[in-house]
Scaffold this motif. Structure first.
Motif, PDB file in Angstrom:
ATOM      1  N   GLU A 749      15.401  46.235   7.387  1.00  0.00           N
ATOM      2  CA  GLU A 749      16.096  46.673   8.702  1.00  0.00           C
ATOM      3  C   GLU A 749      16.357  47.921   8.460  1.00  0.00           C
ATOM      4  N   VAL A 750      16.749  48.514   7.355  1.00  0.00           N
ATOM      5  CA  VAL A 750      17.046  49.609   7.158  1.00  0.00           C
ATOM      6  C   VAL A 750      15.980  50.782   7.645  1.00  0.00           C
ATOM      7  N   LEU A 751      14.847  50.325   7.123  1.00  0.00           N
ATOM      8  CA  LEU A 751      13.644  51.217   7.495  1.00  0.00           C
ATOM      9  C   LEU A 751      13.437  51.249   9.048  1.00  0.00           C
ATOM     10  N   SER A 752      13.292  50.048   9.606  1.00  0.00           N
ATOM     11  CA  SER A 752      12.720  49.843  10.838  1.00  0.00           C
ATOM     12  C   SER A 752      13.844  50.037  11.849  1.00  0.00           C
ATOM     13  N   LEU A 753      15.135  49.666  11.588  1.00  0.00           N
ATOM     14  CA  LEU A 753      16.193  49.909  12.707  1.00  0.00           C
ATOM     15  C   LEU A 753      17.004  51.383  12.434  1.00  0.00           C
ATOM     16  N   GLN A 754      17.558  51.522  11.259  1.00  0.00           N
ATOM     17  CA  GLN A 754      18.161  52.569  11.029  1.00  0.00           C
ATOM     18  C   GLN A 754      17.301  53.989  11.085  1.00  0.00           C
ATOM     19  N   PHE A 755      16.239  53.935  10.310  1.00  0.00           N
ATOM     20  CA  PHE A 755      15.249  55.102  10.428  1.00  0.00           C
ATOM     21  C   PHE A 755      14.243  55.050  11.305  1.00  0.00           C
ATOM     22  N   GLU A 756      13.767  53.801  12.104  1.00  0.00           N
ATOM     23  CA  GLU A 756      13.083  54.081  13.227  1.00  0.00           C
ATOM     24  C   GLU A 756      11.503  54.413  12.638  1.00  0.00           C
ATOM     25  N   ARG A 757      11.285  53.626  11.759  1.00  0.00           N
ATOM     26  CA  ARG A 757      10.130  53.773  11.282  1.00  0.00           C
ATOM     27  C   ARG A 757       8.644  54.290  12.007  1.00  0.00           C
ATOM     28  N   SER A 758       8.606  53.556  13.049  1.00  0.00           N
ATOM     29  CA  SER A 758       7.659  53.720  13.909  1.00  0.00           C
ATOM     30  C   SER A 758       7.737  55.037  14.379  1.00  0.00           C
ATOM     31  N   ARG A 759       8.913  55.567  14.898  1.00  0.00           N
ATOM     32  CA  ARG A 759       9.063  56.835  15.464  1.00  0.00           C
ATOM     33  C   ARG A 759       8.791  57.858  14.414  1.00  0.00           C
ATOM     34  N   LEU A 760       9.263  57.786  13.146  1.00  0.00           N
ATOM     35  CA  LEU A 760       9.081  58.702  12.033  1.00  0.00           C
ATOM     36  C   LEU A 760       7.585  59.013  11.929  1.00  0.00           C
ATOM     37  N   THR A 761       6.766  57.822  11.696  1.00  0.00           N
ATOM     38  CA  THR A 761       5.467  58.087  11.861  1.00  0.00           C
ATOM     39  C   THR A 761       4.789  58.887  12.958  1.00  0.00           C
ATOM     40  N   GLU A 762       5.219  58.475  14.282  1.00  0.00           N
ATOM     41  CA  GLU A 762       4.810  59.138  15.225  1.00  0.00           C
ATOM     42  C   GLU A 762       4.980  60.656  14.851  1.00  0.00           C
ATOM     43  N   SER A 763       6.194  60.878  14.825  1.00  0.00           N
ATOM     44  CA  SER A 763       6.601  62.332  14.740  1.00  0.00           C
ATOM     45  C   SER A 763       5.882  63.080  13.502  1.00  0.00           C
ATOM     46  N   LEU A 764       5.620  62.489  12.566  1.00  0.00           N
ATOM     47  CA  LEU A 764       5.017  62.868  11.432  1.00  0.00           C
ATOM     48  C   LEU A 764       3.693  63.480  11.724  1.00  0.00           C
ATOM     49  N   GLU A 765       2.774  62.220  12.195  1.00  0.00           N
ATOM     50  CA  GLU A 765       1.593  62.870  12.650  1.00  0.00           C
ATOM     51  C   GLU A 765       1.534  64.082  13.819  1.00  0.00           C
ATOM     52  N   ARG A 766       2.566  63.805  14.621  1.00  0.00           N
ATOM     53  CA  ARG A 766       2.576  65.122  15.572  1.00  0.00           C
ATOM     54  C   ARG A 766       2.741  66.352  14.770  1.00  0.00           C
ATOM     55  N   ILE A 767       3.735  66.271  13.752  1.00  0.00           N
ATOM     56  CA  ILE A 767       4.130  67.559  13.066  1.00  0.00           C
ATOM     57  C   ILE A 767       2.688  68.116  12.358  1.00  0.00           C
ATOM     58  N   ASN A 768       2.171  67.257  11.696  1.00  0.00           N
ATOM     59  CA  ASN A 768       0.983  67.510  10.875  1.00  0.00           C
ATOM     60  C   ASN A 768       0.049  68.320  11.935  1.00  0.00           C
ATOM     61  N   LYS A 769      -0.170  67.804  13.164  1.00  0.00           N
ATOM     62  CA  LYS A 769      -0.976  68.736  14.099  1.00  0.00           C
ATOM     63  C   LYS A 769      -0.315  69.845  14.591  1.00  0.00           C
ATOM     64  N   GLN A 770       0.890  70.317  14.544  1.00  0.00           N
ATOM     65  CA  GLN A 770       1.438  71.407  14.833  1.00  0.00           C
ATOM     66  C   GLN A 770       1.161  72.599  14.147  1.00  0.00           C
ATOM     67  N   THR A 771       1.129  73.560  14.703  1.00  0.00           N
ATOM     68  CA  THR A 771       1.064  75.006  14.159  1.00  0.00           C
ATOM     69  C   THR A 771       2.512  75.430  13.650  1.00  0.00           C
ATOM     70  N   ILE A 772       2.815  76.046  12.406  1.00  0.00           N
ATOM     71  CA  ILE A 772       4.065  76.502  12.171  1.00  0.00           C
ATOM     72  C   ILE A 772       4.434  77.712  12.585  1.00  0.00           C
ATOM     73  N   LEU A 773       5.490  77.846  13.225  1.00  0.00           N
ATOM     74  CA  LEU A 773       6.107  79.179  13.903  1.00  0.00           C
ATOM     75  C   LEU A 773       7.307  79.548  12.808  1.00  0.00           C
ATOM     76  N   LEU A 774       7.013  80.045  11.986  1.00  0.00           N
ATOM     77  CA  LEU A 774       8.038  80.524  10.830  1.00  0.00           C
ATOM     78  C   LEU A 774       8.865  81.789  11.270  1.00  0.00           C
ATOM     79  N   LYS A 775       9.944  81.732  11.290  1.00  0.00           N
ATOM     80  CA  LYS A 775      10.879  82.937  11.584  1.00  0.00           C
ATOM     81  C   LYS A 775      12.068  83.263  10.645  1.00  0.00           C
ATOM     82  N   LYS A 776      11.933  84.458  10.308  1.00  0.00           N
ATOM     83  CA  LYS A 776      12.906  84.844   8.892  1.00  0.00           C
ATOM     84  C   LYS A 776      13.903  85.567   9.660  1.00  0.00           C
ATOM     85  N   LEU A 777      15.258  85.083   9.723  1.00  0.00           N
ATOM     86  CA  LEU A 777      16.343  85.732  10.672  1.00  0.00           C
ATOM     87  C   LEU A 777      17.444  86.407   9.837  1.00  0.00           C
TER      88      LEU A 777
END
Length: 814
Positions: A749-777
């Motif tokens: 329950e901690v993993l699936s409800l509190q941390f929304e495991r399925s969403r986490l996986t989806e967003s990691l998959e997306r992040i891995n496809k994204q280009t990183i835009l690094l800004k030093k400010l």
DNA sequence: GACCTGCTGCGGCTTG
């Protein structure tokens, strides 16, 4: 016999006409589906008359049989007692007017003992009730007889139950009815806003899904959404959630309408808004009231009546008024601050214009500038009818264990029979032999680790193989702790005379001394004494003092909202600003682009800022607070494995921050593959304080499964005590029974409800496809500033915080 | 200049 011709519907049509209402196509559709003995789901907007549609179907069918029916025919389930009461009275009237000689009963926790006894002796033909009350009836010896004649079950506001353990409880009750009765029971769910209709219907009907009909109203419910725009985006703060500075814009709206609901997101915000309104607009004194879950029930009921009767112009409230005013429309609804989900916003909007054909109207009041994007998203999602899905829960062992004991307390059960109907539900369709055996073992012996204690061996196996609870004390304790809602222990606030005002948290009262004043329930109160979980208070003339805050579930952006939000930011990155909201916020987003960048959909923005606190690194996945909390912990953990650096982390719905006091450069760490899917689960377990969270979850699970007795009604237990006994059991399981299913469920329950495991996986998959835009400010951006302040707030008091913010601004102006 | 943070929901007993 089923009806087939149009003529058979005429009593219902006549009845509608006599009320001056118009029957829609979907109502006739619903009637004919029902009359053809189908089950299914009725989906129509709020205020379209769907309640009557389905109820009239029951009545029409009953009218076919001129003899008065014997025993319980129809059960109407609602998630709320108040709703049950409303529906009960509406149904009774309807029956009388249609000439149906039926008794309509009402059974909730509020029903008097006398009434309950009368019902047990002689069941009414229809019963309006709650999922919990059904289970209480199942825990009676004569349960099979009670439900033997049942023809139909209607589950109202099904979307409120699907996705929670209350829904699972409902699934089990329905399975029981279906298998008790050889004839099919017509089962209908009624629901307004839900994204996954089909799945919701499947959950309702379990393995009987083939007979399902989904009746969808083709009514385009008109909802007008208007954002209260600031004169310029500069007048909206970058951070904050109260929105009080917009009060002058609210008063004209209150003036123009007879009744307005003003929704806020949290209880303390309700208190603050109420206080501010009566201070700043004294004319409204006596015409405004407040409504939230920690106020005395009687006060809340009075408020509901008063707004309906036109005695009040405005009620400031939390979700406590989302439902429950079904037959009591208001003229106007205002939502203060982001509702974090489309369905919730839609639901609240529907509280106004709650009549067939009427237009609902809602004002959205943004409390900080980025909420303007949320406003644009909400508007669009509502226009295109997109709603969040409710994910049904699977394999809740705690609910199953409770159910088995319920049956054992009631009629008793034969395992093979029960297993068959348990597995006919969606929730337990994949239950294995092993798991089933474990549950049986658990209720009869206490399982591997608790078998030494008699009190956990609840169920006895009789000579004929019937599983039964014989011990009266066990049975009573079980009846006392049925249901799946586990509340936190609270402190009652009462006048010295004994008059009840409401509840606050133990931690809030603990910080007050005798004589200290505070503001609660619209009153200045002074603490007289604090004893036995009760705070005795008196009225005070002093006007200063803190306002209680209640801890609770933190709302996070739903994934629907996050998706759309990312799209809006993408649009902004190519200078596409559609709609007034986006046009208004354009200058701020342009500033963000100038100072740093606006990420496109295929980009992940990372900002790095150095201050005298150290190195701040901000990531912006725009994925909602829950997911960000885990991502932040994960990133901090993965960096710290490579070298000993400790981080403090913070997050909001837009992004998260990791901060270290060392002077580092993020690109040195980006090579580490911070968002890799490899070892994900292990890393998460190591990074978040999984066991701490799991312990808290375990407390709820252990309570539902009947391992922890919450005490006798009205007596209550202190938080410490409750936590202590659950921690003890947790430890016993961990040491002696690590395969314990309840333990496993807690981690899950901690993993699936509190941390929304399925969403986490989806967003990691997306992040891995994204280009990183690094800004030093060198300066904070509109995106990072709120997160920065959020982190500080956890460590500092308000006064210290304002000093810090000033200092920060000076720091960054160099 | 910006800051007061996170919802709701139900059910049950004792015994003079």
């Amino acid at each position: 016999m089923a009806l087939k011709t149009q003529k058979d519907l005429s009593p219902a049509l006549n009845w509608f006409n006599s009320k001056g209402w118009q029957a829609f196509d979907f109502q006739q559709q619903c009637w004919s589906a029902y009359l053809h003995c189908k089950s299914g789901l009725l989906n129509a907007p709020t205020g379209s008359g769907k309640t009557y549609a389905i109820w009239l179907a029951c009545v029409l069918q009953a009218l076919q049989n001129p003899k008065k029916a014997k025993g319980l025919q129809v059960i109407w389930v609602t998630p709320l007692r108040a709703l049950a009461k409303d529906i009960h009275s509406a149904m009774s009237t309807c029956c009388r007017e249609m000439g149906l000689d039926w008794e309509i009963g009402l059974r909730t926790g509020d029903t008097s003992q006398k009434e309950r006894q009368a019902q047990t002796k002689n069941m009414p033909q229809a019963l309006v009730t709650t999922p919990e009350s059904i289970h209480v009836l199942l825990a009676q010896k004569n349960a099979p007889k009670t439900f033997a004649n049942l023809k139909a079950v209607i589950v109202d506001e099904w979307h409120e139950l699907v996705g929670s353990k209350r829904g699972v409880q409902m699934e089990l009750a329905l399975a029981y009815f279906r298998h008790l009765n050889p004839k099919p029971i017509q089962t209908w769910a009624v629901s307004a806003t839900i994204g996954n209709l089909e799945e919701a219907a499947k959950v309702l009907l379990g393995d009987q899904y083939e007979q399902c009909e989904i009746v969808k109203a083709k009514i385009d419910k008109k909802i007008e959404v208007e954002t209260i725009l600031p004169d310029s985006v500069d007048t909206l703060p970058w951070i904050g959630h109260l929105g009080l500075n917009m009060l002058p814009r609210i008063t004209p709206i209150l003036d123009e309408h007879t009744s307005t609901l003003l929704f806020t997101n949290v209880r303390s915000q309700t208190e603050i808004w109420y206080k501010t309104i009566i201070e700043k607009v004294p004319d409204l004194m006596g015409l405004v009231a407040m409504h939230h879950g920690s106020l005395d029930l009687q006060v809340r009921q009075w408020v509901e009546e008063a707004i309906h009767a036109g005695k009040l112009k405005c009620v400031v409230c939390t979700s406590s008024l989302d439902l429950g005013v079904d037959f009591r429309p208001v003229d106007m609804v205002i939502q203060v601050g982001g509702p974090k989900g489309v369905a919730r916003f839609f639901q609240r909007a529907g509280r106004s214009g709650h009549r067939p054909g009427a237009t609902s109207k809602i004002y959205f009041l943004p409390t900080h500038s980025l909420e303007l994007i949320e406003a644009a998203v909400l508007k669009e999602a509502i226009a295109t009818h997109q709603f969040e899905s409710r994910t049904p829960l699977l394999l809740c062992y705690d609910v199953l264990v409770q159910y088995l004991v319920t049956l054992a307390v009631g009629p008793g059960f034969y395992p093979d029979e029960v297993r068959a109907h348990v597995q006919s539900t969606n929730a337990y369709k994949d239950l294995t032999d092993q798991e089933w055996q474990w549950c049986l073992e658990f209720i009869s012996t206490g399982g591997n680790s608790l078998s030494a204690y008699d009190e956990f061996a609840k169920v006895e196996i009789m000579n004929d193989g019937l599983w039964k609870v014989n011990n009266r004390k066990t049975a009573m304790r079980h009846r006392l702790s049925m249901g799946t809602i586990v509340g936190d222990p609270v402190v009652k606030v009462k006048y010295t005379s004994g008059t009840y005002i409401g509840t606050v948290e133990e931690s809030f009262i603990a910080q007050l001394k005798e004589g200290d004043t505070f503001w609660f329930a619209g009153k200045n109160l002074a603490l007289v004494r604090f004893k036995d979980l009760t705070a005795q208070v008196r009225n005070s003339k002093k006007k200063t003092g803190p306002i209680p805050r209640w801890g609770g579930g933190k709302a996070s952006f739903t994934s629907l909202l996050s998706d759309q939000l990312r799209r809006k930011i993408h649009d902004a990155s190519i200078s596409k600003f559609e709609g007034v909201e986006m046009k208004t916020i354009a200058p701020l987003l342009e500033k963000q682009a100038r100072l740093s960048a606006l990420p496109k959909e295929n980009e992940l923005l990372i900002e790095q800022i150095k201050s005298d606190e150290g190195t701040h690194i901000y990531f912006y996945p725009f994925e909602g607070k829950y997911v960000h909390e885990v991502l932040a912990a994960l990133v901090a953990y993965r960096i710290s494995v490579s070298q000993p650096i400790s981080f403090s982390i913070a997050s909001n719905d837009y992004g998260f921050e990791v901060l270290t006091d060392l002077d580092i450069e993020i690109e040195d760490f980006l090579e580490l593959d911070l968002f890799s899917m490899e070892n994900l689960l292990d890393d998460i377990k190591a990074s978040i304080n999984n066991t701490e969270m799991a312990k808290r979850k375990f407390r709820d699970i252990a309570t539902i499964a009947g391992l922890i007795f919450q005490g006798y009604p009205g007596k209550g237990m202190t938080y410490k005590h409750l936590q202590a006994s659950s921690t003890m059991i947790y430890k016993v399981f961990e040491d002696y029974d690590p395969e314990n299913l309840l333990l496993k469920q807690a981690h899950e329950e901690v993993l699936s409800l509190q941390f929304e495991r399925s969403r986490l996986t989806e967003s990691l998959e997306r992040i891995n496809k994204q280009t990183i835009l690094l800004k030093k400010l060198s300066k904070p951006t509109p995106f990072c500033f709120p997160i920065m302040v959020d982190r500080l707030r956890e460590r500092f008091t308000t006064e210290m915080l304002s000093e810090r913010i000033e200092k920060m601004q000076l720091d960054f102006q160099t």
